[in-house]
Design a protein around this motif. Structure first.
Motif, PDB file in Angstrom:
ATOM      1  N   THR A 159      -6.070  -1.788   1.779  1.00  0.00           N
ATOM      2  CA  THR A 159      -5.795  -0.395   2.135  1.00  0.00           C
ATOM      3  C   THR A 159      -5.183   0.346   0.957  1.00  0.00           C
ATOM      4  O   THR A 159      -5.381   1.544   0.800  1.00  0.00           O
ATOM      5  CB  THR A 159      -4.867  -0.293   3.353  1.00  0.00           C
ATOM      6  OG1 THR A 159      -3.696  -1.053   3.106  1.00  0.00           O
ATOM      7  CG2 THR A 159      -5.538  -0.800   4.603  1.00  0.00           C
ATOM      8  N   LEU A 176      -1.816   9.593  -1.113  1.00  0.00           N
ATOM      9  CA  LEU A 176      -2.770  10.196  -0.180  1.00  0.00           C
ATOM     10  C   LEU A 176      -2.108  11.321   0.610  1.00  0.00           C
ATOM     11  O   LEU A 176      -2.662  12.426   0.714  1.00  0.00           O
ATOM     12  CB  LEU A 176      -3.333   9.126   0.764  1.00  0.00           C
ATOM     13  CG  LEU A 176      -4.351   9.629   1.778  1.00  0.00           C
ATOM     14  CD1 LEU A 176      -5.527  10.290   1.088  1.00  0.00           C
ATOM     15  CD2 LEU A 176      -4.846   8.504   2.663  1.00  0.00           C
ATOM     16  N   SER A 177      -0.901  11.091   1.147  1.00  0.00           N
ATOM     17  CA  SER A 177      -0.237  12.138   1.933  1.00  0.00           C
ATOM     18  C   SER A 177       0.002  13.367   1.077  1.00  0.00           C
ATOM     19  O   SER A 177      -0.228  14.504   1.510  1.00  0.00           O
ATOM     20  CB  SER A 177       1.106  11.665   2.479  1.00  0.00           C
ATOM     21  OG  SER A 177       1.119  10.315   2.753  1.00  0.00           O
ATOM     22  N   THR A 226      -0.160   5.277  -0.111  1.00  0.00           N
ATOM     23  CA  THR A 226       0.080   6.149   1.035  1.00  0.00           C
ATOM     24  C   THR A 226       0.788   7.423   0.586  1.00  0.00           C
ATOM     25  O   THR A 226       0.438   8.521   1.029  1.00  0.00           O
ATOM     26  CB  THR A 226       0.935   5.415   2.083  1.00  0.00           C
ATOM     27  OG1 THR A 226       0.334   4.168   2.366  1.00  0.00           O
ATOM     28  CG2 THR A 226       1.053   6.227   3.346  1.00  0.00           C
ATOM     29  N   ASN A 255      -2.402  -0.001   8.796  1.00  0.00           N
ATOM     30  CA  ASN A 255      -1.930  -1.278   8.235  1.00  0.00           C
ATOM     31  C   ASN A 255      -1.429  -2.197   9.326  1.00  0.00           C
ATOM     32  O   ASN A 255      -1.799  -3.370   9.398  1.00  0.00           O
ATOM     33  CB  ASN A 255      -0.781  -1.033   7.255  1.00  0.00           C
ATOM     34  CG  ASN A 255      -1.258  -0.525   5.924  1.00  0.00           C
ATOM     35  OD1 ASN A 255      -2.413  -0.715   5.578  1.00  0.00           O
ATOM     36  ND2 ASN A 255      -0.385   0.121   5.192  1.00  0.00           N
ATOM     37  N   CYS A 267      -1.627   6.112   8.099  1.00  0.00           N
ATOM     38  CA  CYS A 267      -1.881   5.035   7.133  1.00  0.00           C
ATOM     39  C   CYS A 267      -1.092   3.783   7.509  1.00  0.00           C
ATOM     40  O   CYS A 267      -1.617   2.671   7.530  1.00  0.00           O
ATOM     41  CB  CYS A 267      -1.486   5.470   5.725  1.00  0.00           C
ATOM     42  SG  CYS A 267      -2.591   6.654   4.983  1.00  0.00           S
ATOM     43  N   SER A 279       0.815  -1.210   0.000  1.00  0.00           N
ATOM     44  CA  SER A 279       0.000   0.000   0.000  1.00  0.00           C
ATOM     45  C   SER A 279       0.852   1.265   0.000  1.00  0.00           C
ATOM     46  O   SER A 279       0.312   2.364   0.054  1.00  0.00           O
ATOM     47  CB  SER A 279      -0.926   0.004   1.213  1.00  0.00           C
ATOM     48  OG  SER A 279      -0.191   0.259   2.376  1.00  0.00           O
ATOM     49  N   THR A 339      -2.905  -5.082   3.055  1.00  0.00           N
ATOM     50  CA  THR A 339      -2.362  -3.899   2.396  1.00  0.00           C
ATOM     51  C   THR A 339      -2.925  -3.748   0.979  1.00  0.00           C
ATOM     52  O   THR A 339      -2.957  -2.653   0.451  1.00  0.00           O
ATOM     53  CB  THR A 339      -0.825  -3.930   2.353  1.00  0.00           C
ATOM     54  OG1 THR A 339      -0.399  -5.153   1.759  1.00  0.00           O
ATOM     55  CG2 THR A 339      -0.250  -3.844   3.739  1.00  0.00           C
ATOM     56  N   GLY A 397       4.841   3.842   6.989  1.00  0.00           N
ATOM     57  CA  GLY A 397       3.927   4.919   6.632  1.00  0.00           C
ATOM     58  C   GLY A 397       4.607   6.269   6.716  1.00  0.00           C
ATOM     59  O   GLY A 397       4.476   7.113   5.814  1.00  0.00           O
ATOM     60  N   TYR A 451      -6.682   3.868   0.242  1.00  0.00           N
ATOM     61  CA  TYR A 451      -5.911   5.117   0.326  1.00  0.00           C
ATOM     62  C   TYR A 451      -5.927   5.849  -1.010  1.00  0.00           C
ATOM     63  O   TYR A 451      -6.123   7.053  -1.081  1.00  0.00           O
ATOM     64  CB  TYR A 451      -4.463   4.836   0.746  1.00  0.00           C
ATOM     65  CG  TYR A 451      -4.312   4.225   2.118  1.00  0.00           C
ATOM     66  CD1 TYR A 451      -5.300   4.376   3.083  1.00  0.00           C
ATOM     67  CD2 TYR A 451      -3.181   3.492   2.462  1.00  0.00           C
ATOM     68  CE1 TYR A 451      -5.170   3.811   4.336  1.00  0.00           C
ATOM     69  CE2 TYR A 451      -3.038   2.929   3.719  1.00  0.00           C
ATOM     70  CZ  TYR A 451      -4.041   3.081   4.646  1.00  0.00           C
ATOM     71  OH  TYR A 451      -3.903   2.512   5.883  1.00  0.00           O
TER      72      TYR A 451
END
Lengths: 330, 349
Positions: free
Chosen positions: A137, A85-86, A82, A118, A114, A78, A134, A228, A141
C-alpha cells in the motif's frame, strides 16, 4: 481484571522505578541538550527552541498511533505515503474549487480510509505480515499521489491555513498545543481504557486474547484506521508548514516515526512500552536534529545518526536482558 | 493462526469429493502459477507488440534483458532472505554504496582491472550484509527494523563517500564501462553473469545441505533448531549472500548507467521484493524457486519497458507496480488457503 496483569505492575521499588527505559531517555535527552548547548551558543534560546519544535512536531502525530501498532507487534510502513496522498488530494481539490474547510475534512478522510484499508487487509489476510501489506500500500498510495499531481507542486492555500503550521497561541506554537492534546488523548486511550488493555493483551498473545473474547480483528482495524487519521493530521500540518505540496513529500517519515517509537522503549516484539517513552523520543530526536543542524552537520550524516540510533535502541535491551528469556525465533 | 478454527469448520463441513486424495494438488498449483505467469508474460508481450511494433525488436529485447539481469541478480539474494522469513530493505542503499566506492576507486586508478572493481564492490556489499546478518542473527533484531535502520546508514555513507557529488561517465575508464556493454560468447556480460548466478543459486538451493537448511529454517525455525541446524549461521549467511549480490549489482549498475550518485537505486528494493512476490516466494517463509523469481523479474522488466512504449505516463508506474504486488500477495494467500484446506480434507480419511 486483577488476574490479568499484563504489564509489570509489581511492588514499587525506587531502584526499579529509576532503572526504567524512560529515565534513560530523560538522561539521554539532558545529555543531548548539554551537547547541543556546548556546540552552539544559539541553541539554548526560547524562541529558537520553540520554532525548532514546530519543525519536527508534524510527524510526531503519527508516532502516537504507531505506538499502538508496534505494541500489537505489527508495523505500518505506509504512513509517509498516506501523508503524501492526503496532502496531494487536499491540494488538488482546493485548486479545483472545493472550499478549503471541506478539503481539510477530505484530507483527514483520505488518511482514515488509507489506514482502514491497511487494517482490513492485515486482518482479512492474517497469513500476510503487516510488513508486506503496508509495503504494497505504501507504493500504491504514493503511486496515486504521483498519478494525481505528476511532478507538479500544488499550493497557494488561503491565509488562515498557514496558521496551522506557523501560528502561535500567546507565545506557544499552535502545533505544540494540538500535539499536547492528542498526546494526552492517546496516552489516556492506551493506559486508562479497556481498549488500551486489549491492545497490550493482543501484543502479548494474540491467540490467547482471541480465545478470551477480545475482538482481535476489530481492535486491529481501529488501530490501523487511527494511524491513517493521524497521518491525515500530519498531512495538514506539513502542508500548511510548507505552503505547497508535491507527491514526494514526507519521504522517509516512516523511518523517523518508527525510530522514535522504538527509541521510546516500545518493544518490536509487541506487548511492551509506554506512550511517555515515545513522546520523550520525539523531542529527543527533534532536538538532536535541530542542534546538529545548527552546527551544519550534513543531512546525510544525520541520516546515519538516526539509523544507528534506531539500531542501538533495539539492540540494547536485547543485549542486556536477552539471556534471561528463551529466544523468540520467529 | 486465529482462523484455524474457521478453516477447520469449513473442512469438517467438507465437500463430498474430499475422499479422493489428490497428492499432487499443491504441486499442480505451483506449476500452474509459473505457467500462468509465463502465459501472462506472453499475452502482455503480444499485446504491447500490437500497440507498438518496436517492442519486440532485438535491440529492445536486449535492453530489457540487461535491465532485468540486475533486478534478477538481486531477486536471487532476496529470495533466500524471504525464505528465512526475513526481508531486506537496505539493498538499494547497499547497491549504491558499493557502486559508489567501486566507481570512486576506478576513477582514482583508471588502469584497474574491471574484475577487481567487481570484487571490490562485492566485498563492500558483503561487509554490509555481514553487519545486517549480525544484527538479525546474533542480536535478534527484527529484519525489517534492522534493515530499515542500516538502509539509512548505508545511504548516508554513500553520500559521505561521494562527498555529495556524482561520479560521472568521463571519470570512469572505458574498460570499466565496457563491462556492461561487452559480451561473452555473444551474450551481453550482464546477462551472462545473471545466468551464472541462476545456475549457482539453483544448485545451492536444491542440491546442497546448506541450501536445504535455508528452507528448513524458513518453514519452521523451532524444529530446524531442534534438529541441529545452526539457525543463526543460516540467517547470517543469507544476509551475507544478499549483501554480496547487492555489491555485485551495484558495480554492474554503475558500469551500465555510467554514473554513481548518492541516490542510485533508491527505492529499488521494492521492485526486487515485487519480483520475488510475483515469482511465488512466500512471505511467510519456507518456499520459493529460482524459476519463479526469474519469471517475476522478467515480468517486471517487461512492464517497466513496455509501459512507456504504449504511452502510459511514467507517473502511473509506481501505482501499477504496487497494485501488482498487492494482487500477487493476495493471490498467494488465497492459493495457500486452498492448499491448506485441501491438505486438511486429505487428512480426514
Amino acid at each position: 481484571m486483577d488476574t490479568r496483569i499484563i504489564t509489570n505492575k509489581r511492588d514499587f521499588s525506587l531502584k526499579g522505578f529509576f532503572l526504567q527505559w524512560e529515565w534513560m531517555l530523560v538522561l539521554i535527552f539532558i545529555g543531548v541538550n548539554i551537547m547541543n548547548m556546548s556546540l552552539s551558543e544559539y541553541y539554548w534560546d526560547y524562541n529558537n527552541l520553540r520554532d525548532a519544535t514546530m519543525n519536527f512536531l508534524d510527524k510526531a502525530f503519527i508516532v502516537l498511533p504507531m505506538v499502538f501498532i508496534i505494541i500489537l507487534g505489527d508495523i505500518d510502513i505506509s504512513v509517509a505515503s498516506t501523508v503524501a496522498l492526503s496532502s496531494v488530494v487536499m491540494a488538488d481539490l482546493y485548486n479545483m474549487g472545493v472550499p478549503m474547510p471541506l478539503a481539510v475534512v477530505i484530507c483527514l478522510a483520505v488518511g482514515t480510509v488509507c489506514g482502514f484499508i491497511n487494517g482490513l487487509l492485515v486482518v482479512k489476510y492474517k497469513e500476510l505480515s503487516a510488513v508486506i501489506v503496508t509495503l504494497a500500500t505504501m507504493i500504491i498510495y504514493r503511486g496515486i499521489a504521483y498519478i494525481l499531481l505528476e511532478d507538479q507542486a500544488s499550493g497557494s492555500f488561503p491565509d488562515w491555513f498557514s496558521f496551522l503550521g506557523w501560528g502561535y497561541v500567546g507565545s506557544i506554537p499552535f502545533i505544540l498545543i494540538v500535539f499536547a492534546v492528542f498526546a494526552i488523548l492517546f496516552a489516556f486511550l492506551l493506559h486508562k481504557t479497556v481498549f488500551g488493555r486489549r491492545v497490550y493483551a493482543m501484543g502479548n498473545n494474540s491467540t490467547a486474547s482471541f480465545f478470551s473474547g477480545i475482538q482481535v480483528g476489530k481492535v486491529k482495524i481501529i488501530v490501523f484506521t487511527l494511524t491513517g487519521l493521524m497521518a491525515g493530521v500530519t498531512a495538514l500540518f506539513l502542508t500548511s508548514r510548507m505552503g505547497s505540496t508535491r507527491p514526494n513529500v514526507a519521504t522517509g517519515y516512516e523511518l523517523d516515526v518508527i525510530a522514535m517509537v522504538v527509541l521510546g522503549g516500545i518493544s518490536t516484539a509487541g506487548g511492551k512500552g509506554r506512550m511517555i517513552g515515545a513522546i520523550l523520543a520525539v523531542f529527543l530526536i527533534g532536538f538532536l536534529r535541530y542542534g546538529l543542524g545548527l552546527v551544519n552537520v550534513q543531512a546525510q550524516v544525520l541520516l546515519i545518526i538516526i539509523g544507528l540510533l534506531l539500531i542501538f535502541a533495539v539492540a540494547v535491551p536485547k543485549l542486556k536482558w536477552g539471556k534471561n528469556k528463551p529466544r523468540k525465533l520467529t | 493462526m486465529d482462523d484455524k478454527g474457521s478453516t477447520m469448520a469449513a473442512a469438517l463441513a467438507g465437500e463430498p469429493h474430499a475422499n479422493t486424495p489428490k497428492p499432487s494438488f499443491s504441486a499442480s498449483i505451483a506449476k500452474f502459477r509459473e505457467l500462468g505467469l509465463l502465459v501472462f508474460i506472453i499475452l502482455l508481450s503480444v499485446g504491447v507488440q500490437l500497440r507498438n511494433p518496436s517492442f519486440l525488436t532485438w535491440e529492445n529485447i536486449n535492453d530489457m534483458a540487461t535491465n532485468t539481469a540486475i533486478l534478477s541478480i538481486l531477486a536471487v539474494g532476496m529470495m533466500f532472505v524471504i525464505i528465512t522469513r526475513g526481508i531486506d530493505l537496505s539493498i538499494g542503499a547497499t547497491l549504491a554504496l558499493s557502486g559508489m566506492i567501486a566507481a570512486l576507486t576506478v576513477g582514482e586508478f583508471p588502469g584497474m582491472n574491471p574484475i577487481l572493481a567487481i570484487l571490490l564492490g562485492m566485498g563492500v556489499g558483503l561487509v554490509c550484509g555481514i553487519v545486517l546478518g549480525f544484527l538479525v542473527a546474533k542480536i535478534g533484531i527484527l529484519p525489517i527494523i534492522a534493515t530499515l535502520g542500516m538502509m539509512n546508514v548505508f545511504r548516508g555513507l554513500t553520500y559521505v563517500a561521494g562527498g555529495g557529488k556524482w561520479v560521472s561517465a568521463h571519470q570512469m575508464p572505458a574498460s570499466f564501462k565496457d563491462m556492461a556493454t561487452g559480451s561473452i560468447l555473444g551474450i551481453n556480460n550482464l546477462i551472462f553473469i545473471a545466468l551464472i548466478i541462476y545456475v549457482i543459486a539453483y544448485y545451492f538451493a536444491n542440491h546442497t545441505r546448506t541450501g536445504r537448511q535455508i528452507y528448513a529454517v524458513g518453514s519452521n525455525p523451532e524444529s530446524a533448531k531442534i534438529s541441529g541446524i545452526n539457525t543463526d549461521k543460516i540467517l547470517w549467511l543469507v544476509y551475507a549472500i544478499m549483501g554480496g549480490l547487492s555489491g555485485l549489482a551495484g558495480v554492474l549498475w554503475v558500469a551500465k548507467f555510467a554514473s554513481a550518485q548518492g541516490d542510485t537505486a533508491s527505492g529499488y528494493e521494492l521492485s526486487v521484493i515485487a519480483a520475488c512476490v510475483l515469482g511465488g516466494v512466500s512471505i511467510a517463509g519456507g518456499s520459493g524457486k529460482i524459476s519463479g523469481i526469474i519469471l517475476g523479474s522478467v515480468l517486471l522488466g517487461i512492464m517497466n519497458n513496455a509501459l512507456p512504449l504504449i504511452n502510459v505516463s511514467p507517473f502511473w508506474q509506481n501505482g501499477i507496480q504496487g497494485a501488482i504486488i498487492l494482487i500477487a500477495v493476495l493471490v498467494n494467500a488465497i492459493v495457500k488457503r486452498g492448499v491448506d484446506r485441501n491438505n486438511l480434507m486429505r487428512r480426514k480419511i
